[in-house]
Design an enzyme around this catalytic site. Structure first.
Site, PDB file in Angstrom:
ATOM      1  N   GLU A  21      12.635  10.542  -0.776  1.00 26.52           N
ATOM      2  CA  GLU A  21      13.182  11.435   0.236  1.00 26.52           C
ATOM      3  C   GLU A  21      12.242  11.468   1.434  1.00 26.52           C
ATOM      4  O   GLU A  21      12.653  11.674   2.568  1.00 26.52           O
ATOM      5  CB  GLU A  21      13.345  12.842  -0.368  1.00 26.52           C
ATOM      6  CG  GLU A  21      14.073  13.828   0.531  1.00 26.52           C
ATOM      7  CD  GLU A  21      14.287  15.193  -0.126  1.00 26.52           C
ATOM      8  OE1 GLU A  21      14.109  15.293  -1.351  1.00 26.52           O
ATOM      9  OE2 GLU A  21      14.626  16.134   0.586  1.00 26.52           O
ATOM     10  N   SER A  55       8.569  22.260   2.217  1.00 28.44           N
ATOM     11  CA  SER A  55       8.293  22.924   3.502  1.00 28.44           C
ATOM     12  C   SER A  55       6.956  22.447   4.073  1.00 28.44           C
ATOM     13  O   SER A  55       6.130  21.881   3.348  1.00 28.44           O
ATOM     14  CB  SER A  55       8.241  24.439   3.313  1.00 28.44           C
ATOM     15  OG  SER A  55       7.017  24.795   2.692  1.00 28.44           O
ATOM     16  N   ASN A  56       6.753  22.679   5.356  1.00 28.52           N
ATOM     17  CA  ASN A  56       5.496  22.224   5.967  1.00 28.52           C
ATOM     18  C   ASN A  56       4.279  22.929   5.374  1.00 28.52           C
ATOM     19  O   ASN A  56       3.190  22.351   5.332  1.00 28.52           O
ATOM     20  CB  ASN A  56       5.564  22.401   7.489  1.00 28.52           C
ATOM     21  CG  ASN A  56       6.380  21.290   8.136  1.00 28.52           C
ATOM     22  OD1 ASN A  56       7.102  20.573   7.444  1.00 28.52           O
ATOM     23  ND2 ASN A  56       6.270  21.130   9.442  1.00 28.52           N
ATOM     24  N   GLU A  57       4.483  24.142   4.864  1.00 36.14           N
ATOM     25  CA  GLU A  57       3.365  24.819   4.192  1.00 36.14           C
ATOM     26  C   GLU A  57       3.024  24.077   2.898  1.00 36.14           C
ATOM     27  O   GLU A  57       1.855  23.852   2.584  1.00 36.14           O
ATOM     28  CB  GLU A  57       3.722  26.276   3.873  1.00 36.14           C
ATOM     29  CG  GLU A  57       3.799  27.185   5.098  1.00 36.14           C
ATOM     30  CD  GLU A  57       4.998  26.899   5.973  1.00 36.14           C
ATOM     31  OE1 GLU A  57       6.070  26.586   5.428  1.00 36.14           O
ATOM     32  OE2 GLU A  57       4.869  26.976   7.207  1.00 36.14           O
ATOM     33  N   GLY A  73      21.560  18.623  -6.121  1.00 37.92           N
ATOM     34  CA  GLY A  73      21.509  19.953  -6.735  1.00 37.92           C
ATOM     35  C   GLY A  73      20.142  20.263  -7.309  1.00 37.92           C
ATOM     36  O   GLY A  73      19.984  20.327  -8.530  1.00 37.92           O
ATOM     37  N   TYR A  74      19.177  20.432  -6.463  1.00 38.16           N
ATOM     38  CA  TYR A  74      17.824  20.802  -6.897  1.00 38.16           C
ATOM     39  C   TYR A  74      17.616  22.309  -6.760  1.00 38.16           C
ATOM     40  O   TYR A  74      17.393  23.016  -7.712  1.00 38.16           O
ATOM     41  CB  TYR A  74      16.780  20.079  -6.028  1.00 38.16           C
ATOM     42  CG  TYR A  74      16.404  18.693  -6.476  1.00 38.16           C
ATOM     43  CD1 TYR A  74      17.269  17.910  -7.230  1.00 38.16           C
ATOM     44  CD2 TYR A  74      15.178  18.146  -6.122  1.00 38.16           C
ATOM     45  CE1 TYR A  74      16.916  16.635  -7.614  1.00 38.16           C
ATOM     46  CE2 TYR A  74      14.803  16.868  -6.503  1.00 38.16           C
ATOM     47  CZ  TYR A  74      15.674  16.111  -7.253  1.00 38.16           C
ATOM     48  OH  TYR A  74      15.312  14.863  -7.621  1.00 38.16           O
ATOM     49  N   SER A  75      17.671  22.787  -5.495  1.00 39.20           N
ATOM     50  CA  SER A  75      17.268  24.162  -5.196  1.00 39.20           C
ATOM     51  C   SER A  75      18.201  25.180  -5.833  1.00 39.20           C
ATOM     52  O   SER A  75      19.397  24.944  -5.996  1.00 39.20           O
ATOM     53  CB  SER A  75      17.260  24.382  -3.688  1.00 39.20           C
ATOM     54  OG  SER A  75      16.457  23.431  -3.054  1.00 39.20           O
TER      55      SER A  75
HETATM   56  C1  LIG Z   1      19.536  23.127   5.948  1.00 46.35           C
HETATM   57  C2  LIG Z   1      19.002  22.970   4.568  1.00 46.35           C
HETATM   58  C3  LIG Z   1      19.488  21.986   3.749  1.00 46.35           C
HETATM   59  C4  LIG Z   1      19.041  21.853   2.435  1.00 46.35           C
HETATM   60  N1  LIG Z   1      19.611  20.906   1.630  1.00 46.35           N
HETATM   61  C5  LIG Z   1      19.295  20.889   0.319  1.00 46.35           C
HETATM   62  C6  LIG Z   1      19.994  20.047  -0.602  1.00 46.35           C
HETATM   63  O1  LIG Z   1      20.894  19.298  -0.215  1.00 46.35           O
HETATM   64  N2  LIG Z   1      19.688  20.107  -1.904  1.00 46.35           N
HETATM   65  C7  LIG Z   1      18.696  20.916  -2.381  1.00 46.35           C
HETATM   66  O2  LIG Z   1      18.442  20.908  -3.572  1.00 46.35           O
HETATM   67  N3  LIG Z   1      18.001  21.729  -1.558  1.00 46.35           N
HETATM   68  C8  LIG Z   1      18.281  21.743  -0.216  1.00 46.35           C
HETATM   69  N4  LIG Z   1      17.612  22.592   0.639  1.00 46.35           N
HETATM   70  C9  LIG Z   1      16.657  23.550   0.074  1.00 46.35           C
HETATM   71  C10 LIG Z   1      15.219  23.349   0.505  1.00 46.35           C
HETATM   72  O3  LIG Z   1      14.657  22.302  -0.160  1.00 46.35           O
HETATM   73  C11 LIG Z   1      14.493  24.696   0.306  1.00 46.35           C
HETATM   74  O4  LIG Z   1      14.944  25.562   1.308  1.00 46.35           O
HETATM   75  C12 LIG Z   1      13.006  24.556   0.359  1.00 46.35           C
HETATM   76  O5  LIG Z   1      12.535  23.950  -0.783  1.00 46.35           O
HETATM   77  C13 LIG Z   1      12.306  25.919   0.529  1.00 46.35           C
HETATM   78  O6  LIG Z   1      12.712  26.813  -0.450  1.00 46.35           O
HETATM   79  P1  LIG Z   1      13.232  28.273  -0.091  1.00 46.35           P
HETATM   80  O7  LIG Z   1      14.224  28.145   0.971  1.00 46.35           O
HETATM   81  O8  LIG Z   1      13.597  28.943  -1.335  1.00 46.35           O
HETATM   82  O9  LIG Z   1      11.958  28.985   0.536  1.00 46.35           O
HETATM   83  P2  LIG Z   1      10.739  29.605  -0.264  1.00 46.35           P
HETATM   84  O10 LIG Z   1      10.224  28.633  -1.236  1.00 46.35           O
HETATM   85  O11 LIG Z   1      11.079  30.958  -0.731  1.00 46.35           O
HETATM   86  O12 LIG Z   1       9.667  29.700   0.904  1.00 46.35           O
HETATM   87  C14 LIG Z   1       9.605  30.750   1.847  1.00 46.35           C
HETATM   88  C15 LIG Z   1       8.364  30.550   2.679  1.00 46.35           C
HETATM   89  O13 LIG Z   1       7.219  30.615   1.856  1.00 46.35           O
HETATM   90  C16 LIG Z   1       6.425  29.462   2.029  1.00 46.35           C
HETATM   91  N5  LIG Z   1       5.723  29.148   0.785  1.00 46.35           N
HETATM   92  C17 LIG Z   1       6.260  28.974  -0.425  1.00 46.35           C
HETATM   93  N6  LIG Z   1       5.294  28.680  -1.311  1.00 46.35           N
HETATM   94  C18 LIG Z   1       4.129  28.672  -0.628  1.00 46.35           C
HETATM   95  C19 LIG Z   1       2.771  28.437  -0.975  1.00 46.35           C
HETATM   96  N7  LIG Z   1       2.410  28.154  -2.229  1.00 46.35           N
HETATM   97  N8  LIG Z   1       1.834  28.507   0.008  1.00 46.35           N
HETATM   98  C20 LIG Z   1       2.165  28.802   1.271  1.00 46.35           C
HETATM   99  N9  LIG Z   1       3.441  29.032   1.659  1.00 46.35           N
HETATM  100  C21 LIG Z   1       4.399  28.973   0.719  1.00 46.35           C
HETATM  101  C22 LIG Z   1       7.405  28.402   2.415  1.00 46.35           C
HETATM  102  O14 LIG Z   1       6.778  27.338   3.082  1.00 46.35           O
HETATM  103  C23 LIG Z   1       8.323  29.179   3.338  1.00 46.35           C
HETATM  104  O15 LIG Z   1       7.736  29.280   4.603  1.00 46.35           O
HETATM  105  C24 LIG Z   1      18.032  22.716   1.958  1.00 46.35           C
HETATM  106  C25 LIG Z   1      17.507  23.701   2.809  1.00 46.35           C
HETATM  107  C26 LIG Z   1      17.969  23.842   4.086  1.00 46.35           C
HETATM  108  C27 LIG Z   1      17.390  24.919   4.959  1.00 46.35           C
END
Ligand SMILES: Cc1cc2nc3c(=O)[nH]c(=O)nc-3n(C[C@H](O)[C@H](O)[C@H](O)COP(=O)(O)OP(=O)(O)OC[C@H]3O[C@@H](n4cnc5c(N)ncnc54)[C@H](O)[C@@H]3O)c2cc1C
Lengths: 398, 350
Positions: free
Chosen positions: A244, A383-385, A127-129
């Site tokens: 992780e 994310s890869n970014e 439960g992080y995100s």
């Molecule tokens: C299938 C799946 C399973 C997951 N499982 C878990 C889980 O079990 N527990 C949990 O806690 N989380 C989980 N996650 C969450 C995951 O860690 C987040 O989706 C991730 O951290 C990205 O956050 P966001 O989706 O809010 O995208 P955002 O942070 O809103 O990002 C949107 C876009 O902006 C880019 N971006 C953001 N900041 C920057 C920056 N500073 N510079 C350049 N680009 C940037 C990102 O790379 C992305 O392309 C899961 C996600 C998915 C898709």
């Protein structure tokens, strides 16, 4: 320079292989190979088999019931299990929470939770995100207010993978709104059967309810469920993220994917010949194979450094980016390989024992699903970014 | 040189966009895909009433359009809306047989591809046999769109070493019907001595023309999908905040979105090229050039848009998911990017 594995490591590999031969149920490896849907029970069965041999706590020290393996051994384990089409080990308890408890938990927590993870008594989820805290994880808004010997938790987590199976969730919660955002976060263990916890499924683009929203309204959590110190959760969270990211390269998955791709492209006919003989297609398969060969060594270089005692640093960001791009490339080629049969979507055919026949080659629908599903690889776990940002700061010092 | 739409086409585009914006909803698409027909009959009837099928055919076939740019206007709008409907099938069937009923809204489909034909138009194993002046067809047809809802079923089959075209009563064949990724439905068709009426004896040239027209329409639909995805993504970049600012402020994302825009403009030019050459001598070269470029661009647009959305881009509920799947599937019909690259090389060298 020496690229070979030591005799001990080779013997270890042989031992693993023999074990998998004997103990990995064909029923499970068959499902993994064919891309069928795995149930909660499937994962639990596989965990139990590994645990019986003492090999579930892959990244745990012996004193806590783990294997005590070094980085190279863990790598060999990953190679062999993916090649044998074993289910993956569900990471949340074993790979993520376990190491945090060992490093920061108190004795009572270790004694209570660690054996329960190994024995399959608890299924943990992460439960992080939150809706507003993705890449900017420090922005978590779920609050935990102290009330006597309880915290009262309110807020929402999201993207919680396999939360529908879980009975426990480890959470980052806000215990203070003072100072820097990172300084008011605590690491809390929450029993999901507590009143006020609600889990709602999120269906992903491949049609599978793989993730969830988890809502908390006035959920009372005993204070002894706090890990470490209040407001120090960010430190523990970052520690967990480095764990992780071990095995983040996913070389084993990529290899399994590549051999499936070659098999499928060998079966698909294109202009009277197997697709794999089409020079355009063959060139792309070869390129990703070449990338993977180099990647495997990049991975081993990091592993060798880790085995020599170096903590994984920004190198794991490199592995994350390149490793996920390679896997996604393989997924895209596999989707391309199945041709017009990528389109039919007959969800029921993915259930074990289903009497619904797949449409076209059996590999077709799982190929399309895996392509869509694995877009997640470059989004989650940082994310890869975000990884590129880390590389440019920590390695390039830009 | 003039790249503006004629007044008539501009009007068609405007009214079509308004109509589809008002009537097409994600829930409607999902329900239709799970339903029997695979498309929304009410929306379809509205399209027919607006004269959309008539815009796909020239006057001598009873329509009021039929040029490449008519196809482009119609299908780009369908793409923008992400609407699954048997209108590509209308283009195919109407260029092979009578278009009169199609203009009146009849649903028709062409069963040509087979389980192992992949994208090879000349790979037909289904056989036609003649007995007492009647024809019977035996074979299998693969991924035939909207077959279960069709009133007219055209089937290709081998007759005396040529590929001929027949009409078959839909209830004279066995069908296995299923939903598709990206919406709509299709069927596997089993023909076991099915009674058939001969439409055309040597149909290969006609099939090539039909597929060229349908590919142009499909590429325009892909373009519309790309535009819709671009709009969603730009909007998201402006509104989604992380680290206290819109993620669209991060240069890493700005540059990638700029590349997406450049490639979509390239895709538009490629579609214009194809639609402008659809009745000319270099038709097939342009079919392959455009289909190759669209295939490559579709992949880029899908992958970048999901990535820049983060987690929300992975969900079925958010509008991007459907559009992205639909756009991905474009590369799995009428030949993928590689198939057309190979064909382009051949045609360009000739
Ligand atoms: C299938 C799946 C399973 C997951 N499982 C878990 C889980 O079990 N527990 C949990 O806690 N989380 C989980 N996650 C969450 C995951 O860690 C987040 O989706 C991730 O951290 C990205 O956050 P966001 O989706 O809010 O995208 P955002 O942070 O809103 O990002 C949107 C876009 O902006 C880019 N971006 C953001 N900041 C920057 C920056 N500073 N510079 C350049 N680009 C940037 C990102 O790379 C992305 O392309 C899961 C996600 C998915 C898709």
């Amino acid at each position: 320079m020496d690229l070979s594995f030591t005799p001990d490591q080779q013997a270890f590999r042989a031992e693993l292989r023999a074990f998998l031969n004997e103990n990995l149920p064909a029923r499970l490896s068959d499902k993994v190979r064919r891309g069928l849907r795995l149930t909660k029970q499937d994962y639990e069965d596989w965990h139990a088999i590994l645990n019986a041999r003492g090999w579930l706590g892959v990244n745990w020290p012996v004193e806590h019931g783990g294997t005590g393996w070094d980085a190279v051994q863990r790598h060999i384990f990953e190679e062999e299990t993916t090649a044998a089409h074993a289910p993956r080990i569900v990471p949340f308890g074993i790979a993520m929470l376990g190491p945090v408890l060992m490093a920061f938990g108190n004795d009572a927590q270790k004694a209570h939770y660690l054996p329960r993870i190994l024995n399959g008594d608890d299924w943990w989820c992460q439960g992080y995100s939150e809706p507003g805290a993705g890449s900017d994880l420090a922005n978590v808004q779920t609050t935990a207010m102290r009330d006597g010997d309880h915290y009262v938790v309110n807020g929402q987590k999201t993207w919680t993978t396999l939360g529908q199976h879980a009975n426990m969730i480890f959470c980052l919660v806000r215990t203070s709104k003072e100072g820097k955002k990172q300084e008011g976060i605590s690491f809390l263990l929450i029993d999901m059967n507590t009143p006020g916890v609600e889990v709602r499924p999120i269906v992903l683009i491949d049609g599978e309810p793989e993730v969830n929203e988890v809502w908390f309204s006035d959920v009372r959590v005993p204070v002894e469920n706090l890990v470490g110190e209040e407001n120090k959760g960010w430190t523990y969270a970052k520690y967990l993220l480095t764990h992780e990211r071990t095995n983040i390269a996913g070389v084993g998955f990529a290899r399994a994917g590549l051999s499936a791709l070659k098999r499928i492209a060998g079966e698909q006919m294109d202009g009277g010949k197997p697709l794999i003989q089409n020079p355009f297609f063959a060139a792309k398969v070869a390129q990703v194979e070449i990338d993977l060969m180099a990647m495997a060594t990049t991975n081993l270089r990091t592993i060798a450094a880790a085995a020599a005692g170096q903590a994984p640093g920004a190198e794991s960001s490199m592995l994350k980016v390149k490793g996920t791009v390679i896997r996604q490339t393989i997924n895209a080629l596999t989707r391309q390989a199945v041709g017009p049969y990528a389109a039919p979507f007959v969800s029921e055919a993915l259930d074990e024992g289903s009497n619904v026949e797949p449409v076209g080659p059996e590999a077709a629908m799982p190929a399309t699903q895996a392509y869509f599903n694995n877009r997640k690889l470059s989004i989650y776990g940082g994310s890869n970014e975000v990884q590129r940002q880390i590389i440019s700061k920590a390695i390039l010092e830009l | 040189m003039d790249f503006r739409l004629t007044d008539e086409r501009q009007m068609l585009q405007d009214s079509l966009r308004r109509y589809l914006t008002d009537t097409v909803t994600p829930d409607g698409i999902a329900a239709a895909t799970d339903g029997e027909a695979g498309f929304d009959r009410t929306v379809w009837d509205g399209l027919v009433e607006m004269g959309v099928p008539a815009a796909l055919f020239p006057e001598e076939q009873g329509g009021f359009g039929g040029a490449g740019f008519d196809l482009m206007v119609v299908f780009e709008e369908l793409g923008r809306a992400g609407l699954p409907a048997p209108l590509l099938e209308t283009v195919l069937v109407g260029s092979l047989a009578s278009s009169e009923d199609l203009i009146a809204g009849q649903v028709a489909t062409l069963a040509h591809a087979e389980p192992s034909s992949r994208y090879d138009l000349s790979h037909v194993e289904t056989r036609a046999e003649q007995a007492d002046g009647a024809y019977q067809l035996t074979g299998r047809k693969a991924v035939v769109p909207y077959a279960s809802a069709t009133e007219t079923l055209l089937v290709s089959a081998r007759l005396n070493d040529k590929i001929a075209l027949f009409q078959v009563q839909p209830d004279a064949v066995q069908m296995r019907d299923y939903p598709l990724n990206g919406g709509g439905r299709a069927s596997e068709i089993m023909l076991d001595g099915a009674a058939a009426q001969l439409v055309q004896e040597d149909a290969m040239d006609a099939l090539h023309t039909a597929f060229a027209r349908a590919t142009a329409a499909q590429c325009a639909e892909a373009l519309g999908l790309m535009e819709a995805i671009k709009a969603l993504t730009v909007d998201y970049l402006r509104n989604r905040k992380q680290f206290g600012q819109p993620i669209g402020k991060f240069q890493a994302l700005q540059h990638r979105m700029a590349d997406v825009l450049i490639e979509i403009e390239q895709a538009r030019s490629a579609v214009i090229n194809l639609c402008g050459h659809l009745d000319g001598p270099e038709r097939d070269l342009h079919v392959s050039a455009t289909k190759n470029l669209i295939g490559r661009t579709a992949k880029l647009v899908v992958e970048e848009s999901i990535q820049m959305h983060g987690g929300i881009g992975m969900t079925q509920e958010y509008a991007l998911g459907h559009l992205a799947k639909r756009l991905t599937m474009v590369d799995h019909r009428f030949g993928d990017a590689d198939h057309h690259l190979e064909r382009f090389i051949r045609l360009a060298a000739a």
